[in-house]
Design a protein around this motif. Structure first.
Motif, PDB file in Angstrom:
ATOM      1  N   VAL A 252       0.878  -1.298  -0.028  1.00  0.00           N
ATOM      2  CA  VAL A 252       0.042   0.131   0.012  1.00  0.00           C
ATOM      3  C   VAL A 252       0.790   1.064  -0.150  1.00  0.00           C
ATOM      4  O   VAL A 252       1.879   1.237   0.672  1.00  0.00           O
ATOM      5  CB  VAL A 252      -0.947  -0.028   1.360  1.00  0.00           C
ATOM      6  CG1 VAL A 252      -0.181   0.036   2.552  1.00  0.00           C
ATOM      7  CG2 VAL A 252      -2.070   1.343   1.210  1.00  0.00           C
ATOM      8  N   SER A 253       0.586   1.982  -0.840  1.00  0.00           N
ATOM      9  CA  SER A 253       1.188   3.544  -0.779  1.00  0.00           C
ATOM     10  C   SER A 253       0.275   4.617  -0.428  1.00  0.00           C
ATOM     11  O   SER A 253      -0.785   4.680  -0.714  1.00  0.00           O
ATOM     12  CB  SER A 253       1.692   3.719  -2.214  1.00  0.00           C
ATOM     13  OG  SER A 253       2.334   5.063  -2.395  1.00  0.00           O
ATOM     14  N   LEU A 254       0.761   5.098   0.882  1.00  0.00           N
ATOM     15  CA  LEU A 254      -0.161   6.025   1.527  1.00  0.00           C
ATOM     16  C   LEU A 254       0.534   7.495   1.255  1.00  0.00           C
ATOM     17  O   LEU A 254       1.666   7.660   1.690  1.00  0.00           O
ATOM     18  CB  LEU A 254      -0.242   5.635   2.938  1.00  0.00           C
ATOM     19  CG  LEU A 254      -0.987   4.402   3.249  1.00  0.00           C
ATOM     20  CD1 LEU A 254      -0.718   4.025   4.678  1.00  0.00           C
ATOM     21  CD2 LEU A 254      -2.315   4.194   2.806  1.00  0.00           C
ATOM     22  N   THR A 255       0.033   8.553   0.806  1.00  0.00           N
ATOM     23  CA  THR A 255       0.348   9.952   0.909  1.00  0.00           C
ATOM     24  C   THR A 255       0.190  10.629   2.288  1.00  0.00           C
ATOM     25  O   THR A 255      -0.478  10.170   3.239  1.00  0.00           O
ATOM     26  CB  THR A 255      -0.411  10.536  -0.134  1.00  0.00           C
ATOM     27  OG1 THR A 255      -1.932  10.923   0.325  1.00  0.00           O
ATOM     28  CG2 THR A 255      -0.458   9.656  -1.400  1.00  0.00           C
ATOM     29  N   ASN A 303      11.084  10.347   4.057  1.00  0.00           N
ATOM     30  CA  ASN A 303      10.364  11.583   3.644  1.00  0.00           C
ATOM     31  C   ASN A 303       9.605  11.809   4.976  1.00  0.00           C
ATOM     32  O   ASN A 303       9.255  10.952   5.917  1.00  0.00           O
ATOM     33  CB  ASN A 303       9.760  11.769   2.318  1.00  0.00           C
ATOM     34  CG  ASN A 303       8.707  10.609   2.244  1.00  0.00           C
ATOM     35  OD1 ASN A 303       8.146  10.122   3.178  1.00  0.00           O
ATOM     36  ND2 ASN A 303       8.335  10.161   0.828  1.00  0.00           N
ATOM     37  N   THR A 304       8.642  12.895   4.619  1.00  0.00           N
ATOM     38  CA  THR A 304       7.748  13.340   5.941  1.00  0.00           C
ATOM     39  C   THR A 304       6.553  12.369   6.151  1.00  0.00           C
ATOM     40  O   THR A 304       6.298  11.881   7.248  1.00  0.00           O
ATOM     41  CB  THR A 304       7.186  14.695   5.534  1.00  0.00           C
ATOM     42  OG1 THR A 304       8.114  15.557   5.406  1.00  0.00           O
ATOM     43  CG2 THR A 304       6.272  15.162   6.570  1.00  0.00           C
ATOM     44  N   ALA A 305       6.184  11.648   5.054  1.00  0.00           N
ATOM     45  CA  ALA A 305       4.953  10.648   4.933  1.00  0.00           C
ATOM     46  C   ALA A 305       5.624   9.511   5.879  1.00  0.00           C
ATOM     47  O   ALA A 305       4.923   8.696   6.615  1.00  0.00           O
ATOM     48  CB  ALA A 305       4.712  10.257   3.644  1.00  0.00           C
ATOM     49  N   VAL A 306       6.731   8.991   5.550  1.00  0.00           N
ATOM     50  CA  VAL A 306       7.453   8.080   6.262  1.00  0.00           C
ATOM     51  C   VAL A 306       7.383   8.089   7.837  1.00  0.00           C
ATOM     52  O   VAL A 306       7.286   7.262   8.584  1.00  0.00           O
ATOM     53  CB  VAL A 306       8.891   7.420   5.786  1.00  0.00           C
ATOM     54  CG1 VAL A 306       9.492   6.536   6.700  1.00  0.00           C
ATOM     55  CG2 VAL A 306       8.803   7.157   4.207  1.00  0.00           C
ATOM     56  N   ILE A 307       8.145   9.228   8.187  1.00  0.00           N
ATOM     57  CA  ILE A 307       8.184   9.551   9.534  1.00  0.00           C
ATOM     58  C   ILE A 307       6.928   9.869  10.256  1.00  0.00           C
ATOM     59  O   ILE A 307       6.548   9.495  11.345  1.00  0.00           O
ATOM     60  CB  ILE A 307       9.063  10.712   9.903  1.00  0.00           C
ATOM     61  CG1 ILE A 307      10.485  10.579   9.206  1.00  0.00           C
ATOM     62  CG2 ILE A 307       9.071  11.258  11.275  1.00  0.00           C
ATOM     63  CD1 ILE A 307      11.460   9.624   9.983  1.00  0.00           C
TER      64      ILE A 307
END
Length: 408
Positions: A252-255, A303-307
Motif C-alpha cells: 500500500v502506498s499512502l500519501t 520523507n515526511t510521510a514515512v516519519i
C-alpha cells in the motif's frame, strides 16, 4: 568635578600609558619602555626619577625604581596611580584564558548535545562551526543561536508546515526567524546538508529544495510511504485501504495527505519492521503474500510521510525495528530513523556486519563513515573491512526474522 591626580601631567601621559599597557598583560613586569617623549616629557621624567641628566626619547625604566619614585611623590604605588589616571588595570592573559575556556565549553556542549549524539554525522557540522569560530560574536550569543538551531533540527522532518509557521511554533512566535539569509537559517541548512550528504545550498531554489526534503511545506501528495502487511483497526479510509491491500498480499502506498487525515485509524500494537530498500519489501510479499507481517519501507532517506506513519504506529503501541544498508549513508539513515521515531536497530550491529561481509567478497567501498550511536564498534569494523553490504544481501535473514515474528 573630580580633581586630577598630581602626577596626571600631559608630558607624563606616554609613561603612564606604557605602564598601564604592560601591567594589563597579566604577566610579570620588570621594565617598561616609554616614549617617544618630547623635551617636556623627558624633563618631567627626570624630575620624577631624580635623574641628574635627561633620559632618551624612548627610555626603558625599571618598574621597581619607578614605583619607589611614585611612592615618594604621592604616597601610592605606581599600579594605583596609573589606575586612577587611566582606569582599571586588566589582566589580558587571564581574559584570553577565560574566553578560550568559554569557547571550548561551547563546542563541547554542542558536540555532546542530544541532537548531535543521536545523529553523529552532525559532528562534521560541529567541526565546521568550531573551525570558522563564534557565529554571533560572543560565546553566549552563539550558544543562544545554536540552541535555536538545535531546536529546529530536533523538530525535523516537519509535517509539511510552511517555514514561517514552523519558525513561529519553535522560536518564540518569530515567524521570520528562519527567513532566507538569516544566520539561523544558514546554520540549520548547513546541518541538513551534512546530514543528507549534499552540498551546502548556495541558491534560493536549492535552499527551498533542502527545506522541502526536511518536510517543510511538503507537497501532501508527492510525499508518500510504501508499506505491506498493515492491518490497522478502524473504519476510516486509510485503515480500509491498508487492510484491503494487506489482505490481497499487495503493498500500500499512502500519501502524506492521507496520513494527515486518516479518519478512524489505529495501527497494530505488535512489532513493525522497517527496511531501507523497496526490494526487501517486495521479497517479503513474495514469500508471505497476504500473511506478510507489518513492514514499512523508507525508500532511502525517509520523507515526511514515512516519519509521520512510523510515529503514528509507535503512538498506537507498535514496537519499531529498523534495518538498512551497511554503508556510510545507510548508517546515517539508520541513525536518523532511530532518532526521529524511537525505532531500535534490527540486525545492525558490528557482529551482524562482520558476519555479512563474507557474502560480498568484492563489495563496494562503504564511503564516508560516521559513528553509529547504537553500536560504537560498527563504524570501526566498517573502516577496517571497507566493504559495503547492501540490505538485499542479507534479505534471507531478515525474512527468517519476519517469519519467526509471524509465528510468534
Amino acid at each position: 568635578m573630580t580633581d586630577r591626580h598630581p602626577l596626571d601631567l600631559p608630558e607624563l601621559r606616554p609613561l603612564w600609558s606604557a605602564v598601564h599597557d604592560r601591567l594589563s598583560t597579566g604577566r610579570p613586569v620588570s621594565r617598561v619602555r616609554s616614549g617617544p617623549l618630547d623635551d617636556a616629557g623627558r624633563e618631567a621624567l627626570a624630575d620624577l626619577l631624580g635623574l641628574d641628566r635627561l633620559p632618551g626619547t624612548e627610555p626603558t625604566i625599571p618598574l621597581a625604581g619607578l614605583d619607589h619614585a611614585v611612592l615618594d611623590a604621592c604616597g601610592r604605588p605606581v599600579r594605583d596611580v596609573v589606575a586612577l589616571i587611566l582606569g582599571p588595570i586588566h589582566d589580558r592573559a587571564a581574559e584570553r584564558e577565560r574566553r578560550t575556556g568559554q569557547r571550548d565549553a561551547l563546542w563541547e556542549w554542542l558536540a555532546g548535545h542530544e541532537v548531535v549524539t543521536a545523529q553523529p554525522a552532525l559532528l562534521d557540522w560541529v567541526g565546521h562551526l568550531r573551525t570558522t569560530g563564534l557565529v554571533d560574536g560572543s560565546p553566549d550569543r552563539t550558544r543562544g543561536l545554536l540552541t535555536a538551531a538545535l531546536a529546529v533540527l530536533a523538530a525535523l522532518p516537519a509535517d509539511g508546515e510552511p517555514l514561517p509557521v514552523l519558525a513561529a511554533r519553535l522560536l518564540d512566535g518569530d515567524s521570520h526567524a528562519l527567513d532566507d539569509g538569516t544566520r539561523l537559517s544558514s546554520l540549520v541548512l548547513r546541518a541538513l546538508a551534512v546530514l543528507y550528504g549534499t552540498a551546502v545550498p548556495d541558491a534560493a531554489e536549492q535552499r527551498r529544495a533542502l527545506w522541502s526534503r526536511a518536510g517543510v511545506a511538503d507537497d501532501g501528495l508527492s510525499s508518500s510511504v510504501l508499506a505491506a502487511g498493515l492491518r490497522p483497526q478502524g473504519g476510516g479510509p486509510v485503515a480500509e485501504i491498508a487492510r484491503i491491500c494487506g489482505g490481497a498480499g499487495h503493498p500500500v502506498s499512502l500519501t502524506l495527505a492521507q496520513l494527515r487525515a486518516p479518519g478512524d485509524f489505529t495501527g497494530p500494537a505488535g512489532p513493525v519492521h522497517i527496511t531501507e530498500n523497496p526490494s526487501v519489501l517486495a521479497l517479503a510479499l513474495r514469500r508471505f503474500g497476504h500473511h506478510c507481517p507489518p513492514l514499512v519501507c523508507t525508500s532511502g532517506w525517509p520523507n515526511t510521510a514515512v516519519i509521520h506513519l512510523l510515529r503514528r504506529l509507535a503512538d498506537d503501541g507498535a514496537s519499531l525495528y529498523y534495518h538498512g544498508d551497511f554503508d556510510g549513508e545507510g548508517v546515517r539513515i539508520a541513525a536518523h530513523v532511530l532518532a526521529k521515531t524511537g525505532a531500535v536497530p534490527w540486525r545492525m550491529s558490528a557482529d551482524d556486519y562482520r558476519a555479512a561481509v563474507p557474502r560480498v567478497p568484492a563489495g563496494p567501498d562503504p564511503g564516508r563513515l560516521t559513528p553509529a550511536p547504537w553500536d560504537r564498534a560498527l563504524v570501526d569494523s566498517m573502516a577496517e573491512l571497507r566493504t559495503a553490504v547492501v540490505e538485499e544481501v542479507v534479505a534471507d535473514l531478515l525474512l527468517d526474522d519476519l517469519a519467526e515474528h509471524r509465528r510468534g
